[in-house]
Motif scaffolding. Sequence first.
Motif, PDB file in Angstrom:
ATOM      1  N   MET A   1       0.758  -1.102  -0.022  1.00  0.00           N
ATOM      2  CA  MET A   1      -0.190   0.064   0.167  1.00  0.00           C
ATOM      3  C   MET A   1       0.699   1.288  -0.019  1.00  0.00           C
ATOM      4  SD  MET A   1      -3.160   0.962   2.479  1.00  0.00           S
ATOM      5  CE  MET A   1      -2.557   2.043   3.483  1.00  0.00           C
ATOM      6  N   ALA A   2       0.591   2.079  -0.868  1.00  0.00           N
ATOM      7  CA  ALA A   2       1.158   3.323  -1.101  1.00  0.00           C
ATOM      8  C   ALA A   2       0.474   4.447  -0.516  1.00  0.00           C
ATOM      9  CB  ALA A   2       1.740   3.563  -2.592  1.00  0.00           C
ATOM     10  N   LEU A   3       1.166   5.739  -0.363  1.00  0.00           N
ATOM     11  CA  LEU A   3       0.527   6.851   0.046  1.00  0.00           C
ATOM     12  C   LEU A   3       0.889   7.864  -1.174  1.00  0.00           C
ATOM     13  CD1 LEU A   3      -1.039   8.955   1.708  1.00  0.00           C
ATOM     14  CD2 LEU A   3       1.127   9.558   2.983  1.00  0.00           C
ATOM     15  N   ILE A   4      -0.260   8.461  -1.812  1.00  0.00           N
ATOM     16  CA  ILE A   4      -0.001   9.284  -2.947  1.00  0.00           C
ATOM     17  C   ILE A   4      -0.721  10.414  -2.739  1.00  0.00           C
ATOM     18  CG2 ILE A   4      -0.714   9.438  -5.449  1.00  0.00           C
ATOM     19  CD1 ILE A   4      -0.452   6.286  -5.667  1.00  0.00           C
ATOM     20  N   VAL A   5      -0.077  11.530  -3.133  1.00  0.00           N
ATOM     21  CA  VAL A   5      -0.506  12.940  -3.165  1.00  0.00           C
ATOM     22  C   VAL A   5      -0.746  13.294  -4.747  1.00  0.00           C
ATOM     23  CG1 VAL A   5      -0.235  15.210  -2.700  1.00  0.00           C
ATOM     24  CG2 VAL A   5       0.718  13.743  -1.054  1.00  0.00           C
ATOM     25  N   GLN A   6      -2.084  13.608  -5.078  1.00  0.00           N
ATOM     26  CA  GLN A   6      -2.498  13.815  -6.456  1.00  0.00           C
ATOM     27  C   GLN A   6      -2.855  15.395  -6.420  1.00  0.00           C
ATOM     28  OE1 GLN A   6      -5.717  11.266  -7.543  1.00  0.00           O
ATOM     29  NE2 GLN A   6      -4.293   9.923  -8.099  1.00  0.00           N
ATOM     30  N   LYS A   7      -2.315  16.306  -7.443  1.00  0.00           N
ATOM     31  CA  LYS A   7      -2.786  17.577  -7.669  1.00  0.00           C
ATOM     32  C   LYS A   7      -3.396  17.736  -9.031  1.00  0.00           C
ATOM     33  CE  LYS A   7      -1.985  21.791  -9.330  1.00  0.00           C
ATOM     34  NZ  LYS A   7      -1.618  22.301 -10.753  1.00  0.00           N
ATOM     35  N   TYR A   8      -4.613  18.284  -8.908  1.00  0.00           N
ATOM     36  CA  TYR A   8      -5.389  18.519 -10.108  1.00  0.00           C
ATOM     37  C   TYR A   8      -5.625  20.155 -10.306  1.00  0.00           C
ATOM     38  CZ  TYR A   8      -6.769  13.750  -9.962  1.00  0.00           C
ATOM     39  OH  TYR A   8      -6.750  12.475  -9.774  1.00  0.00           O
ATOM     40  N   GLY A   9      -5.148  20.541 -11.619  1.00  0.00           N
ATOM     41  CA  GLY A   9      -5.281  21.778 -11.789  1.00  0.00           C
ATOM     42  C   GLY A   9      -6.502  22.581 -12.171  1.00  0.00           C
ATOM     43  N   GLY A  10      -6.866  23.676 -12.432  1.00  0.00           N
ATOM     44  CA  GLY A  10      -7.966  24.519 -12.695  1.00  0.00           C
ATOM     45  C   GLY A  10      -8.706  23.895 -13.730  1.00  0.00           C
ATOM     46  N   THR A  11      -8.194  23.380 -14.924  1.00  0.00           N
ATOM     47  CA  THR A  11      -8.989  23.050 -15.874  1.00  0.00           C
ATOM     48  C   THR A  11      -9.430  21.614 -15.408  1.00  0.00           C
ATOM     49  OG1 THR A  11      -7.259  23.978 -17.251  1.00  0.00           O
ATOM     50  CG2 THR A  11      -8.765  22.702 -18.496  1.00  0.00           C
ATOM     51  N   SER A  12      -8.808  20.892 -14.607  1.00  0.00           N
ATOM     52  CA  SER A  12      -9.204  19.604 -14.520  1.00  0.00           C
ATOM     53  C   SER A  12     -10.572  19.667 -13.257  1.00  0.00           C
ATOM     54  CB  SER A  12      -8.288  18.776 -13.604  1.00  0.00           C
ATOM     55  OG  SER A  12      -7.209  18.894 -14.535  1.00  0.00           O
ATOM     56  N   VAL A  13     -10.704  20.711 -12.831  1.00  0.00           N
ATOM     57  CA  VAL A  13     -11.798  20.785 -11.659  1.00  0.00           C
ATOM     58  C   VAL A  13     -12.851  22.048 -12.261  1.00  0.00           C
ATOM     59  CG1 VAL A  13     -10.655  19.980  -9.716  1.00  0.00           C
ATOM     60  CG2 VAL A  13     -10.572  22.396 -10.137  1.00  0.00           C
ATOM     61  N   GLY A  14     -12.790  22.299 -13.749  1.00  0.00           N
ATOM     62  CA  GLY A  14     -13.362  23.374 -14.085  1.00  0.00           C
ATOM     63  C   GLY A  14     -14.857  23.388 -14.347  1.00  0.00           C
ATOM     64  N   SER A  15     -15.418  22.352 -13.913  1.00  0.00           N
ATOM     65  CA  SER A  15     -17.110  21.941 -14.230  1.00  0.00           C
ATOM     66  C   SER A  15     -17.328  21.118 -13.137  1.00  0.00           C
ATOM     67  CB  SER A  15     -17.395  21.718 -15.664  1.00  0.00           C
ATOM     68  OG  SER A  15     -16.990  20.504 -15.997  1.00  0.00           O
ATOM     69  N   PRO A  16     -18.566  21.038 -12.937  1.00  0.00           N
ATOM     70  CA  PRO A  16     -19.008  19.812 -12.246  1.00  0.00           C
ATOM     71  C   PRO A  16     -19.017  18.489 -12.844  1.00  0.00           C
ATOM     72  CG  PRO A  16     -20.780  21.573 -11.884  1.00  0.00           C
ATOM     73  CD  PRO A  16     -19.722  22.133 -13.010  1.00  0.00           C
ATOM     74  N   GLU A  17     -18.928  18.291 -14.115  1.00  0.00           N
ATOM     75  CA  GLU A  17     -18.778  17.251 -14.503  1.00  0.00           C
ATOM     76  C   GLU A  17     -17.091  16.776 -14.663  1.00  0.00           C
ATOM     77  OE1 GLU A  17     -20.175  19.837 -16.351  1.00  0.00           O
ATOM     78  OE2 GLU A  17     -22.097  19.091 -15.913  1.00  0.00           O
ATOM     79  N   ARG A  18     -16.277  17.700 -14.776  1.00  0.00           N
ATOM     80  CA  ARG A  18     -14.879  17.526 -14.645  1.00  0.00           C
ATOM     81  C   ARG A  18     -14.472  17.011 -13.266  1.00  0.00           C
ATOM     82  NH1 ARG A  18     -11.847  16.056 -17.976  1.00  0.00           N
ATOM     83  NH2 ARG A  18     -10.075  17.166 -17.161  1.00  0.00           N
ATOM     84  N   ILE A  19     -15.158  17.658 -12.341  1.00  0.00           N
ATOM     85  CA  ILE A  19     -14.907  17.437 -10.856  1.00  0.00           C
ATOM     86  C   ILE A  19     -15.437  15.874 -10.674  1.00  0.00           C
ATOM     87  CG2 ILE A  19     -15.826  17.833  -8.379  1.00  0.00           C
ATOM     88  CD1 ILE A  19     -15.850  20.586  -9.226  1.00  0.00           C
ATOM     89  N   GLN A  20     -16.463  15.673 -11.165  1.00  0.00           N
ATOM     90  CA  GLN A  20     -16.744  13.931 -11.203  1.00  0.00           C
ATOM     91  C   GLN A  20     -15.827  13.142 -11.784  1.00  0.00           C
ATOM     92  OE1 GLN A  20     -20.691  14.792 -12.932  1.00  0.00           O
ATOM     93  NE2 GLN A  20     -21.771  14.246 -11.014  1.00  0.00           N
ATOM     94  N   GLU A  21     -15.092  13.687 -12.936  1.00  0.00           N
ATOM     95  CA  GLU A  21     -14.214  12.876 -13.442  1.00  0.00           C
ATOM     96  C   GLU A  21     -13.066  12.540 -12.533  1.00  0.00           C
ATOM     97  OE1 GLU A  21     -14.289  11.018 -16.122  1.00  0.00           O
ATOM     98  OE2 GLU A  21     -16.111  11.600 -16.297  1.00  0.00           O
ATOM     99  N   VAL A  22     -12.533  13.631 -11.794  1.00  0.00           N
ATOM    100  CA  VAL A  22     -11.349  13.593 -10.804  1.00  0.00           C
ATOM    101  C   VAL A  22     -11.853  12.638  -9.540  1.00  0.00           C
ATOM    102  CG1 VAL A  22     -10.367  14.907  -9.102  1.00  0.00           C
ATOM    103  CG2 VAL A  22     -10.607  16.020 -11.459  1.00  0.00           C
ATOM    104  N   ALA A  23     -13.093  12.718  -9.163  1.00  0.00           N
ATOM    105  CA  ALA A  23     -13.560  11.881  -8.213  1.00  0.00           C
ATOM    106  C   ALA A  23     -13.339  10.523  -8.502  1.00  0.00           C
ATOM    107  CB  ALA A  23     -15.007  12.116  -7.680  1.00  0.00           C
ATOM    108  N   LYS A  24     -13.879  10.213  -9.839  1.00  0.00           N
ATOM    109  CA  LYS A  24     -13.666   8.753 -10.196  1.00  0.00           C
ATOM    110  C   LYS A  24     -12.115   8.217 -10.328  1.00  0.00           C
ATOM    111  CE  LYS A  24     -17.707   9.107 -13.508  1.00  0.00           C
ATOM    112  NZ  LYS A  24     -18.147   9.204 -14.724  1.00  0.00           N
ATOM    113  N   ARG A  25     -11.418   9.084 -10.792  1.00  0.00           N
ATOM    114  CA  ARG A  25      -9.805   8.826 -10.586  1.00  0.00           C
ATOM    115  C   ARG A  25      -9.303   8.535  -9.194  1.00  0.00           C
ATOM    116  NH1 ARG A  25      -6.296   9.585 -15.038  1.00  0.00           N
ATOM    117  NH2 ARG A  25      -7.756  10.836 -15.891  1.00  0.00           N
ATOM    118  N   VAL A  26      -9.949   9.383  -8.495  1.00  0.00           N
ATOM    119  CA  VAL A  26      -9.132   9.339  -6.926  1.00  0.00           C
ATOM    120  C   VAL A  26      -9.636   8.084  -6.389  1.00  0.00           C
ATOM    121  CG1 VAL A  26      -9.654  10.125  -4.784  1.00  0.00           C
ATOM    122  CG2 VAL A  26      -9.174  11.700  -6.570  1.00  0.00           C
ATOM    123  N   ILE A  27     -11.087   7.639  -6.831  1.00  0.00           N
ATOM    124  CA  ILE A  27     -11.677   6.425  -6.236  1.00  0.00           C
ATOM    125  C   ILE A  27     -10.937   5.179  -7.039  1.00  0.00           C
ATOM    126  CG2 ILE A  27     -13.467   4.883  -6.343  1.00  0.00           C
ATOM    127  CD1 ILE A  27     -15.045   7.492  -5.858  1.00  0.00           C
TER     128      ILE A  27
END
Lengths: 410, 410
Positions: free
Chosen positions: B1-27
């Motif tokens: 098991m690893a500990l990972i820090v992920q950073k997402y920039g403004g375009t990656s969270v630019g809309s509710p839909e993009r935020i959902q994509e980020v959430a899926k990736r985190v999961i």
Amino acid sequence: MALIVQKYGGTSVGSPERIQEVAKRVIRWRERGNDVVVVLSAMSGETNRLLGLINALNPEGAAREKDVVLSTGEQVTIGLLSLTLEAMGCPAKSYTGQQARLITDSAHSKARIRQIDDTKIRADLDAGRVVVVAGFQGVDADGNITTLGRGGSDTTAVALAVALKADECQIYTDVDGVYTTDPRVVSDASHIPKLALEEMLEMASQGSKVLQIRAVEFAYKYDMPIRVLSSFDDGDNGKSTLVTREEDIMEEVMVRGVAFNRDEAQLTIKGVPDKPGVAFDILGPISDANIEVDMILQNVSTEGTTDFTFTINRSDYAEAMRILEATGESLGASKVKGDDRIAKVSIVGGGMRSHAGVASQMFKALSKEAINIRMISTSEIKISVVVDEKYLELAVRTLHEAFGLSEQSA
Amino acid sequence: MALIVQKYGGTSVGSPERIQEVAKRVIRWRERGNDVVVVLSAMSGETNRLLGLINALNPEGAAREKDVVLSTGEQVTIGLLSLTLEAMGCPAKSYTGQQARLITDSAHSKARIRQIDDTKIRADLDAGRVVVVAGFQGVDADGNITTLGRGGSDTTAVALAVALKADECQIYTDVDGVYTTDPRVVSDASHIPKLALEEMLEMASQGSKVLQIRAVEFAYKYDMPIRVLSSFDDGDNGKSTLVTREEDIMEEVMVRGVAFNRDEAQLTIKGVPDKPGVAFDILGPISDANIEVDMILQNVSTEGTTDFTFTINRSDYAEAMRILEATGESLGASKVKGDDRIAKVSIVGGGMRSHAGVASQMFKALSKEAINIRMISTSEIKISVVVDEKYLELAVRTLHEAFGLSEQSA
């Protein structure tokens, strides 16, 4: 020299131009030798924009995270006003709820203020700064951001005024004070220059939207004078309403104003066995669903059964009906019915305490206009009646006239 | 098991839909057994919207208050992502810079991270939560909100990764890694799967915009591997670039890539007396005006006078010229001139240390295309030249070709 806490709502800070107007007003108060603490709401529209984002992603989500998002609205305005004051040569410093150490409980979205640590704010005032505090928000003991719920900025202002022992808490709105009733319903409603906090409490509870009820409760509890003013008045010589605890105001007039609330619904359950605990059987499930019950009426029992009628907020109507129908079935009620086209009209006045016959005068005036009263509720300084919604405006005008509240009669 | 820090920039969270994509990736990362800490920027456009409000009211105002306003952008996205993760069944908790106890100095708008207290974050990770931290912001020792300046979110991510001893810091951007040069200039630029932090540091300093230089410095100092990935890749099997400190990568290739910077301007002062201290007389006033000087060239003295040439950021050109003209007058210089149509092209590679002749190979390639070199600057693993801006693309393509960096040659 006085210490004044001023609160400006969302419309008052809705644009850069409006923020500049607020800054000019703050500076005018300061130039007259007052210390000024300013409490701000979010720019008008901003809270709805943030709610739109939240609702697009998780409308039922954790209140803690919603508060994190919603509290940004006020954080923007406090920074902007501080910058504007600075640009006009007036030293200023902003405080978020967290920075102001405005400690609340952890009831996110409707947190209650527990304590304010005014050390830093006082030091800034002593250093000649205007202090600009974010309304509507606080922080719990664990450092979580909380919000106080609708109208929370008024409450922040009053709580800060109390903590700082301010001389007056000024609430700037889009009207220049409290009126005998809503001028949109009665065009010659009179401006009230001074009224008692207790009266204001009843006015707010009964539907007057000028001040938030929680803020008035706070002011009443801690004896803090509130002044309602318009942020659209050019100078500061406009009208205002001072709301204080001074006892002598109370007795001045019999009826101070007419309040009303259109957002009401009425539910009735008929033919339930009249036995101990039946009221709880009926109202328990309603309150379990977090639906607030306003007026309650129990008919005199006939042949061992009785009828219950109560009123709730109209937005809870569908859910309350569903719950009451289930209750009716389990209790073997003869009928469950509801009406979401009702309204409540109230007369409020400290003088009622010492004047008899106010109620009968009220009922007579309404009956003369053939307005049927469906429910009645009274307190020491208020009488409320429920009427069909279609009669609301007529009832308000009739009572306003009957108690001589219009400009001409004053 | 690893500990990972992920950073997402403004375009990656630019809309509710993009935020959902980020959430899926985190999961997805979490479901593979990793602990995940997420660092977010503000929604794209939001920081500019807030800057617009600030500039309408007091563009020159207190940086403390600007930071109060600007830090709200990330506060919105952390709440929204936490709500989205929760809606997808993944427990999450957001942290502002203040709540994360990300302590900085008090240099508002360009604060430096001093310390991170990871106690709370670690407890949340242990409790099975994803932790979502606001990038770009911190708090100083007095509780004032600070921001880290442009690209600060990358720095937050690396600093958190260091504090938490993470296994990897992942920076999600709109490109899938670092390339041998900007693919918009050289269409067959090659993807670099792995490079040394030291090389990345030079690439970033010399104009590559994939990673923020401060973040790379931090990673270099604390030996934290950075992985650059695209948040637009559907799965997680796309390309990426791993940037680490491993020494063996360094020597692999002679030239790793070609970086360039168009935002340059050159100033020259001629015929100043060649005496001790003259460099300071010329450059002191420039640095007093907070203008950063990049390359400096002093000509060999002739007849007791000398010429100075230096480069600065193009946005400082007008001010620097004004200052240099004043200096020229007081020093009795024969001429002051400038050119704001120049550009800098650099080749970077750890292998340069052990390979001779890289510079001459570079100069030869440029001269073959008749590109005149106006200034030269070198470090252990980098050679930069200044050329006329009009030759920039040609110079980049020429060097990319000359050092065999294109896809085909790899």
